[in-house]
Scaffold this motif. Sequence first.
Motif, PDB file in Angstrom:
ATOM      1  N   MET A   1       0.748  -1.078   0.021  1.00 35.21           N
ATOM      2  CA  MET A   1      -0.176   0.001   0.105  1.00 35.21           C
ATOM      3  C   MET A   1       1.040   1.167  -0.094  1.00 35.21           C
ATOM      4  SD  MET A   1      -2.840   1.364   2.767  1.00 35.21           S
ATOM      5  CE  MET A   1      -4.039   0.168   2.544  1.00 35.21           C
ATOM      6  N   LEU A   2       0.767   2.000  -1.003  1.00 28.94           N
ATOM      7  CA  LEU A   2       1.572   3.109  -1.132  1.00 28.94           C
ATOM      8  C   LEU A   2       0.770   4.338  -0.714  1.00 28.94           C
ATOM      9  CD1 LEU A   2       2.867   6.000  -2.967  1.00 28.94           C
ATOM     10  CD2 LEU A   2       4.384   4.295  -1.913  1.00 28.94           C
ATOM     11  N   VAL A   3       1.197   5.191   0.265  1.00 30.65           N
ATOM     12  CA  VAL A   3       0.565   6.174   1.004  1.00 30.65           C
ATOM     13  C   VAL A   3       1.335   7.360   0.532  1.00 30.65           C
ATOM     14  CG1 VAL A   3      -0.597   7.194   2.937  1.00 30.65           C
ATOM     15  CG2 VAL A   3      -0.334   4.639   2.610  1.00 30.65           C
ATOM     16  N   ASN A   4       0.402   8.505  -0.095  1.00 32.12           N
ATOM     17  CA  ASN A   4       1.053   9.882  -0.380  1.00 32.12           C
ATOM     18  C   ASN A   4      -0.027  10.831  -0.213  1.00 32.12           C
ATOM     19  OD1 ASN A   4      -0.023   9.220  -2.729  1.00 32.12           O
ATOM     20  ND2 ASN A   4       1.721  10.286  -3.909  1.00 32.12           N
ATOM     21  N   GLY A   5       0.413  12.228  -0.322  1.00 33.98           N
ATOM     22  CA  GLY A   5      -0.520  13.133  -0.309  1.00 33.98           C
ATOM     23  C   GLY A   5      -1.203  13.268   0.988  1.00 33.98           C
ATOM     24  N   PRO A   6      -2.549  13.787   1.071  1.00 34.38           N
ATOM     25  CA  PRO A   6      -3.034  14.032   2.390  1.00 34.38           C
ATOM     26  C   PRO A   6      -3.450  12.480   3.096  1.00 34.38           C
ATOM     27  CG  PRO A   6      -4.186  15.240   0.638  1.00 34.38           C
ATOM     28  CD  PRO A   6      -2.960  14.458   0.065  1.00 34.38           C
TER      29      PRO A   6
ATOM     30  N   ARG B   1       3.923   1.603   2.716  1.00 28.44           N
ATOM     31  CA  ARG B   1       5.067   2.677   2.310  1.00 28.44           C
ATOM     32  C   ARG B   1       4.566   3.959   2.293  1.00 28.44           C
ATOM     33  NH1 ARG B   1       7.925  -1.196  -2.167  1.00 28.44           N
ATOM     34  NH2 ARG B   1       8.159  -2.951  -0.916  1.00 28.44           N
ATOM     35  N   VAL B   2       5.113   4.955   3.040  1.00 28.28           N
ATOM     36  CA  VAL B   2       4.312   6.316   3.363  1.00 28.28           C
ATOM     37  C   VAL B   2       5.524   7.262   2.758  1.00 28.28           C
ATOM     38  CG1 VAL B   2       3.731   7.980   4.788  1.00 28.28           C
ATOM     39  CG2 VAL B   2       3.136   5.416   5.245  1.00 28.28           C
ATOM     40  N   CYS B   3       5.127   8.057   2.195  1.00 25.20           N
ATOM     41  CA  CYS B   3       5.728   9.169   1.251  1.00 25.20           C
ATOM     42  C   CYS B   3       6.416  10.274   2.217  1.00 25.20           C
ATOM     43  CB  CYS B   3       4.977   9.987   0.099  1.00 25.20           C
ATOM     44  SG  CYS B   3       5.792  11.323  -0.466  1.00 25.20           S
ATOM     45  N   GLN B   4       7.897  10.451   2.262  1.00 24.58           N
ATOM     46  CA  GLN B   4       8.509  11.336   3.170  1.00 24.58           C
ATOM     47  C   GLN B   4       7.866  12.879   2.588  1.00 24.58           C
ATOM     48  OE1 GLN B   4      11.111  10.955   5.762  1.00 24.58           O
ATOM     49  NE2 GLN B   4       9.921  13.045   6.063  1.00 24.58           N
ATOM     50  N   ASN B   5       7.918  13.093   1.431  1.00 25.99           N
ATOM     51  CA  ASN B   5       7.343  14.478   1.018  1.00 25.99           C
ATOM     52  C   ASN B   5       6.124  14.785   1.599  1.00 25.99           C
ATOM     53  OD1 ASN B   5       9.674  14.734  -0.541  1.00 25.99           O
ATOM     54  ND2 ASN B   5       8.985  14.043  -2.344  1.00 25.99           N
ATOM     55  N   ALA B   6       5.101  13.895   1.544  1.00 23.03           N
ATOM     56  CA  ALA B   6       3.847  14.290   2.298  1.00 23.03           C
ATOM     57  C   ALA B   6       3.877  14.362   3.572  1.00 23.03           C
ATOM     58  CB  ALA B   6       2.652  13.012   1.873  1.00 23.03           C
ATOM     59  N   MET B   7       4.901  13.508   4.165  1.00 23.97           N
ATOM     60  CA  MET B   7       4.713  13.665   5.936  1.00 23.97           C
ATOM     61  C   MET B   7       5.375  15.145   6.062  1.00 23.97           C
ATOM     62  SD  MET B   7       6.404   9.928   6.419  1.00 23.97           S
ATOM     63  CE  MET B   7       7.273  10.567   8.407  1.00 23.97           C
ATOM     64  N   ASN B   8       6.418  15.400   5.282  1.00 28.52           N
ATOM     65  CA  ASN B   8       6.937  16.813   5.470  1.00 28.52           C
ATOM     66  C   ASN B   8       5.833  17.964   5.273  1.00 28.52           C
ATOM     67  OD1 ASN B   8       9.487  15.655   5.839  1.00 28.52           O
ATOM     68  ND2 ASN B   8      10.203  16.222   3.875  1.00 28.52           N
TER      69      ASN B   8
ATOM     70  N   GLY C   1       6.741   9.334  -2.945  1.00 21.10           N
ATOM     71  CA  GLY C   1       5.669   8.196  -3.335  1.00 21.10           C
ATOM     72  C   GLY C   1       5.514   8.166  -4.703  1.00 21.10           C
ATOM     73  N   ILE C   2       5.636   9.051  -5.467  1.00 24.32           N
ATOM     74  CA  ILE C   2       5.191   8.915  -6.873  1.00 24.32           C
ATOM     75  C   ILE C   2       6.475   8.156  -7.572  1.00 24.32           C
ATOM     76  CG2 ILE C   2       6.323  11.254  -7.567  1.00 24.32           C
ATOM     77  CD1 ILE C   2       2.939   9.919  -8.405  1.00 24.32           C
ATOM     78  N   VAL C   3       7.702   8.440  -7.010  1.00 24.94           N
ATOM     79  CA  VAL C   3       8.996   7.937  -7.651  1.00 24.94           C
ATOM     80  C   VAL C   3       8.828   6.273  -7.362  1.00 24.94           C
ATOM     81  CG1 VAL C   3      11.350   7.484  -7.568  1.00 24.94           C
ATOM     82  CG2 VAL C   3      10.442   9.740  -7.547  1.00 24.94           C
ATOM     83  N   GLU C   4       8.310   6.182  -6.063  1.00 28.86           N
ATOM     84  CA  GLU C   4       7.970   4.520  -5.549  1.00 28.86           C
ATOM     85  C   GLU C   4       7.021   3.871  -6.580  1.00 28.86           C
ATOM     86  OE1 GLU C   4       8.895   1.234  -3.024  1.00 28.86           O
ATOM     87  OE2 GLU C   4       9.959   2.705  -3.838  1.00 28.86           O
ATOM     88  N   LEU C   5       6.094   4.583  -6.712  1.00 24.94           N
ATOM     89  CA  LEU C   5       4.898   4.018  -7.594  1.00 24.94           C
ATOM     90  C   LEU C   5       5.422   3.847  -8.924  1.00 24.94           C
ATOM     91  CD1 LEU C   5       1.688   6.063  -6.805  1.00 24.94           C
ATOM     92  CD2 LEU C   5       2.080   3.514  -6.543  1.00 24.94           C
ATOM     93  N   ALA C   6       6.449   4.845  -9.684  1.00 20.90           N
ATOM     94  CA  ALA C   6       7.111   4.615 -10.642  1.00 20.90           C
ATOM     95  C   ALA C   6       7.814   3.381 -11.060  1.00 20.90           C
ATOM     96  CB  ALA C   6       7.591   5.835 -11.263  1.00 20.90           C
ATOM     97  N   ARG C   7       8.652   3.281  -9.704  1.00 23.30           N
ATOM     98  CA  ARG C   7       9.656   2.111  -9.611  1.00 23.30           C
ATOM     99  C   ARG C   7       8.884   0.759  -9.489  1.00 23.30           C
ATOM    100  NH1 ARG C   7      11.779  -1.337  -6.268  1.00 23.30           N
ATOM    101  NH2 ARG C   7      10.890  -0.531  -4.342  1.00 23.30           N
ATOM    102  N   LEU C   8       8.016   0.528  -8.663  1.00 17.60           N
ATOM    103  CA  LEU C   8       7.201  -0.625  -8.636  1.00 17.60           C
ATOM    104  C   LEU C   8       6.405  -0.934  -9.907  1.00 17.60           C
ATOM    105  CD1 LEU C   8       5.408  -0.010  -5.009  1.00 17.60           C
ATOM    106  CD2 LEU C   8       7.225  -1.725  -5.727  1.00 17.60           C
ATOM    107  N   GLN C   9       5.893  -0.016 -10.632  1.00 18.23           N
ATOM    108  CA  GLN C   9       5.187  -0.481 -11.947  1.00 18.23           C
ATOM    109  C   GLN C   9       6.299  -0.876 -12.952  1.00 18.23           C
ATOM    110  OE1 GLN C   9       2.656   3.195 -12.373  1.00 18.23           O
ATOM    111  NE2 GLN C   9       1.084   1.650 -12.538  1.00 18.23           N
ATOM    112  N   ASN C  10       7.503  -0.262 -12.891  1.00 18.38           N
ATOM    113  CA  ASN C  10       8.640  -0.735 -13.696  1.00 18.38           C
ATOM    114  C   ASN C  10       8.963  -1.981 -13.323  1.00 18.38           C
ATOM    115  OD1 ASN C  10       9.031   1.317 -15.876  1.00 18.38           O
ATOM    116  ND2 ASN C  10      10.188   2.399 -14.309  1.00 18.38           N
ATOM    117  N   GLU C  11       8.673  -2.606 -12.147  1.00 19.74           N
ATOM    118  CA  GLU C  11       9.103  -4.035 -11.844  1.00 19.74           C
ATOM    119  C   GLU C  11       7.878  -4.877 -11.977  1.00 19.74           C
ATOM    120  OE1 GLU C  11      10.522  -3.987  -7.637  1.00 19.74           O
ATOM    121  OE2 GLU C  11      12.252  -2.644  -8.416  1.00 19.74           O
ATOM    122  N   ARG C  12       6.855  -4.398 -12.738  1.00 15.68           N
ATOM    123  CA  ARG C  12       5.771  -5.133 -12.888  1.00 15.68           C
ATOM    124  C   ARG C  12       4.819  -5.282 -11.991  1.00 15.68           C
ATOM    125  NH1 ARG C  12       6.043  -7.388 -18.220  1.00 15.68           N
ATOM    126  NH2 ARG C  12       4.706  -9.073 -17.522  1.00 15.68           N
TER     127      ARG C  12
END
Length: 113
Positions: A40-45, A70-77, A96-107
């Motif tokens: 579960m990737l969590v970002n934003g509000p 997995r929680v986004c440090q940028n959103a936490m800030n 978080g957005i980079v993590e999403l892209a990475r996971l999608q690249n890993e299928r």
Amino acid sequence: MNYDIVFHVDLNDEAVLNIAISNIANYFTAIGGQKAEVVMLVNGPAVNLFKKETALPALKDLQGKGLQIRVCQNAMNKFSLPKETLMDGVQVVPAGIVELARLQNERYTYIKP
């Protein structure tokens, strides 16, 4: 077949989080113990839903079944949430957005409840 999957939660909306929780519980049941990374990737509000004192107990139950949160440090800030205020067992990722892209690249299959 690859069963790796990422559920993306980015709204501070408990109803949306409950849909994700239900989807994840159903997913674990449906794959019946087959090997899978479930994230579960969590970002934003949505980061506000993962505070120790208010996190839904169902999240801890799903972590026990193998869910990685997995929680986004940028959103936490942005929302002034130090890591210590988050529920136990979450992993903080830089963006978080980079993590999403990475996971999608890993299928990983992408799900947005």
